[in-house]
Design an enzyme around this catalytic site. Structure first.
Site, PDB file in Angstrom:
ATOM      1  N   GLN A 105       0.844  -1.191   0.000  1.00 10.43           N
ATOM      2  CA  GLN A 105       0.000   0.000   0.000  1.00 10.43           C
ATOM      3  C   GLN A 105       0.884   1.247   0.000  1.00 10.43           C
ATOM      4  O   GLN A 105       1.691   1.448   0.912  1.00 10.43           O
ATOM      5  CB  GLN A 105      -0.897  -0.022   1.237  1.00 10.43           C
ATOM      6  CG  GLN A 105      -1.499   1.308   1.652  1.00 10.43           C
ATOM      7  CD  GLN A 105      -2.535   1.834   0.676  1.00 10.43           C
ATOM      8  OE1 GLN A 105      -2.201   2.630  -0.199  1.00 10.43           O
ATOM      9  NE2 GLN A 105      -3.765   1.384   0.824  1.00 10.43           N
ATOM     10  N   GLY A 150      -9.327   0.142  -1.218  1.00  8.94           N
ATOM     11  CA  GLY A 150     -10.376   0.428  -0.242  1.00  8.94           C
ATOM     12  C   GLY A 150      -9.950   0.299   1.209  1.00  8.94           C
ATOM     13  O   GLY A 150     -10.774  -0.002   2.072  1.00  8.94           O
ATOM     14  N   GLU A 151      -8.664   0.555   1.508  1.00  7.86           N
ATOM     15  CA  GLU A 151      -8.220   0.409   2.905  1.00  7.86           C
ATOM     16  C   GLU A 151      -8.891   1.421   3.824  1.00  7.86           C
ATOM     17  O   GLU A 151      -9.199   1.116   4.976  1.00  7.86           O
ATOM     18  CB  GLU A 151      -6.700   0.525   3.007  1.00  7.86           C
ATOM     19  CG  GLU A 151      -6.197   0.269   4.419  1.00  7.86           C
ATOM     20  CD  GLU A 151      -4.717  -0.026   4.506  1.00  7.86           C
ATOM     21  OE1 GLU A 151      -4.169   0.024   5.622  1.00  7.86           O
ATOM     22  OE2 GLU A 151      -4.096  -0.312   3.454  1.00  7.86           O
ATOM     23  N   ARG A 152      -9.160   2.641   3.329  1.00  3.31           N
ATOM     24  CA  ARG A 152      -9.849   3.630   4.166  1.00  3.31           C
ATOM     25  C   ARG A 152     -11.256   3.151   4.496  1.00  3.31           C
ATOM     26  O   ARG A 152     -11.723   3.300   5.636  1.00  3.31           O
ATOM     27  CB  ARG A 152      -9.908   4.985   3.457  1.00  3.31           C
ATOM     28  CG  ARG A 152      -8.575   5.717   3.400  1.00  3.31           C
ATOM     29  CD  ARG A 152      -8.709   7.083   2.762  1.00  3.31           C
ATOM     30  NE  ARG A 152      -9.450   8.014   3.596  1.00  3.31           N
ATOM     31  CZ  ARG A 152     -10.682   8.459   3.349  1.00  3.31           C
ATOM     32  NH1 ARG A 152     -11.333   8.055   2.260  1.00  3.31           N
ATOM     33  NH2 ARG A 152     -11.272   9.304   4.153  1.00  3.31           N
ATOM     34  N   ARG A 153     -11.948   2.572   3.510  1.00  7.34           N
ATOM     35  CA  ARG A 153     -13.304   2.058   3.756  1.00  7.34           C
ATOM     36  C   ARG A 153     -13.278   0.917   4.768  1.00  7.34           C
ATOM     37  O   ARG A 153     -14.135   0.829   5.656  1.00  7.34           O
ATOM     38  CB  ARG A 153     -13.917   1.575   2.432  1.00  7.34           C
ATOM     39  CG  ARG A 153     -14.473   2.688   1.554  1.00  7.34           C
ATOM     40  CD  ARG A 153     -14.706   2.219   0.130  1.00  7.34           C
ATOM     41  NE  ARG A 153     -13.496   2.352  -0.663  1.00  7.34           N
ATOM     42  CZ  ARG A 153     -13.283   1.709  -1.799  1.00  7.34           C
ATOM     43  NH1 ARG A 153     -14.184   0.888  -2.267  1.00  7.34           N
ATOM     44  NH2 ARG A 153     -12.162   1.885  -2.460  1.00  7.34           N
ATOM     45  N   SER A 212     -20.360   8.644   7.413  1.00 12.06           N
ATOM     46  CA  SER A 212     -21.043   8.552   6.126  1.00 12.06           C
ATOM     47  C   SER A 212     -21.534   7.134   5.877  1.00 12.06           C
ATOM     48  O   SER A 212     -22.662   6.923   5.406  1.00 12.06           O
ATOM     49  CB  SER A 212     -20.096   8.986   5.003  1.00 12.06           C
ATOM     50  OG  SER A 212     -20.688   8.774   3.737  1.00 12.06           O
ATOM     51  N   GLU A 232      -5.039   2.780  -7.996  1.00 18.91           N
ATOM     52  CA  GLU A 232      -6.271   3.238  -7.338  1.00 18.91           C
ATOM     53  C   GLU A 232      -6.026   4.529  -6.578  1.00 18.91           C
ATOM     54  O   GLU A 232      -6.822   5.461  -6.629  1.00 18.91           O
ATOM     55  CB  GLU A 232      -6.762   2.140  -6.387  1.00 18.91           C
ATOM     56  CG  GLU A 232      -8.200   2.332  -5.930  1.00 18.91           C
ATOM     57  CD  GLU A 232      -8.306   2.808  -4.494  1.00 18.91           C
ATOM     58  OE1 GLU A 232      -9.416   3.105  -4.055  1.00 18.91           O
ATOM     59  OE2 GLU A 232      -7.272   2.900  -3.820  1.00 18.91           O
ATOM     60  N   ASN A 233      -4.898   4.606  -5.886  1.00 19.87           N
ATOM     61  CA  ASN A 233      -4.575   5.815  -5.126  1.00 19.87           C
ATOM     62  C   ASN A 233      -4.212   6.977  -6.035  1.00 19.87           C
ATOM     63  O   ASN A 233      -4.573   8.123  -5.768  1.00 19.87           O
ATOM     64  CB  ASN A 233      -3.430   5.533  -4.142  1.00 19.87           C
ATOM     65  CG  ASN A 233      -3.896   4.814  -2.892  1.00 19.87           C
ATOM     66  OD1 ASN A 233      -4.454   5.415  -2.002  1.00 19.87           O
ATOM     67  ND2 ASN A 233      -3.679   3.513  -2.852  1.00 19.87           N
ATOM     68  N   GLY A 278     -24.644   3.846   4.317  1.00 17.77           N
ATOM     69  CA  GLY A 278     -24.195   2.521   3.914  1.00 17.77           C
ATOM     70  C   GLY A 278     -22.939   2.622   3.060  1.00 17.77           C
ATOM     71  O   GLY A 278     -22.543   3.701   2.627  1.00 17.77           O
TER      72      GLY A 278
END
Length: 335
Positions: free
Chosen positions: A89, A129-132, A105, A163-164, A110
């Protein structure tokens, strides 16, 4: 109206094919069996499945696979405890306030976009999607919607970086470290990295050069105290101590990129005019003089030159304008 995923065309096309279509014969057999099932049992089963999905999923959109299909490719509900971070990452900073906002949020709306993972050693390794994932952990959710794709370790690292990059939320140093990781860990050339992430080779090369800066200067870049433009100018200075000194001065005095260019040219000009020493100074004495010169420069936040000989010497303290002179005088404890 469909919602945008925010992944960008490149990454979206790479992971959009995650769900494996059902073969025509199997689909026909399933429909035929469904006709023989009593309507009441079918309706009860659908109702139970719908209730289970809405209870376990923030988005209520994914299905929970049985143990035999956990490693399949597709969209599933995966236990959060079975997800591990991506070791490649590129993002290093996860701001707590931003994660709390994302968690709120998700609590209210959802999870609108599933994370992306790959199966690894009976676990699932994050690709995107590590933040999610971290936000869902804050909410103490048990499961999270995830798209499971087949990816090698190299592909996983590249997809995570892409992605980042497409979200434009990496700082310049994180981006450079991501490129460096692809080159070092997977034996890729700069050209190959540039091709895979959709950047020019020159862009990748310039980004990698930022890692040549002192750690302190890299920290200024990460925090946004210096721009990439400032950093590129500082790379034109060979001496790391001079780079650091100019970086500090740039922040304290609010120098623009144009101004720091002018300061660097002055440093180079002074270096060219410095006469070569006729006699060699003992190595131990030279190190002591150099260390003292660095300490004075760091303490006064300006360039200090120490000219020393056994009989006499002088200290040259540079300043820029009356305000800077006043600052140095106060810093020396004078009035």
């Amino acid at each position: 109206m469909s919602k945008k995923t925010g992944l960008g065309r490149g990454l979206g096309s790479l992971i959009s094919g995650g769900i494996t279509p059902e073969p025509p014969k199997k689909a026909a057999a399933r429909k035929k069996a469904a006709k023989k099932t009593p309507a009441r049992k079918s309706a009860a089963r659908k109702s139970a499945n719908k209730a289970a999905a809405s209870k376990s999923s923030p988005a209520g959109a994914a299905k929970t696979p049985d143990e035999a299909s956990r490693t399949a490719v597709g969209l599933f509900e995966i236990p959060i405890s079975r997800i591990i971070p991506n070791p490649h990452q590129p993002r290093r900073d996860f701001h707590e306030e931003s994660l709390n906002e994302l968690a709120e949020s998700i609590r209210s709306e959802g999870l609108l976009q599933p994370i992306v993972v790959r199966s690894r050693d009976n676990m699932y390794e994050l690709i995107a999607g590590e933040r999610r994932w971290r936000a869902c952990q804050k909410l103490k959710l048990k499961q999270i919607p995830a798209r499971v794709i087949e990816a090698t370790e190299t592909s996983s690292a590249i997809l995570s970086l892409i992605e980042n990059l497409q979200r434009e939320n990496l700082n310049p140093v994180e981006e450079a470290m991501g490129y460096a990781s692809l080159i070092k860990d997977f034996d890729l050339t700069q050209e190959q990295v540039a091709e895979r992430v959709g950047r020019s080779r020159a862009s990748v090369a310039n980004s990698l050069r930022l890692l040549q800066l002192p750690r302190e200067v890299q920290g200024y870049l990460i925090k946004g105290h210096l721009s990439v433009g400032h950093a590129k100018v500082l790379l034109g200075v060979e001496d790391s101590e001079t780079r650091l000194l100019l970086a500090r001065q740039s922040i304290e005095r609010g120098w623009s990129v144009r101004e720091i260019e002018r300061q660097v040219e002055q440093v180079k000009s002074r270096s060219d005019r410095t006469p070569k020493s006729r006699g060699s100074v003992p190595a131990e004495e030279a190190r002591a003089i150099n260390d003292l010169q660095k300490q004075l420069s760091s303490t006064l936040s300006t360039r200090v030159t120490l000219k020393h000989s056994p009989k006499k010497g002088r200290i040259i303290i540079e300043y820029h304008g009356n305000d800077d002179l006043q600052r140095i005088i106060e810093q020396m404890g004078l009035r």
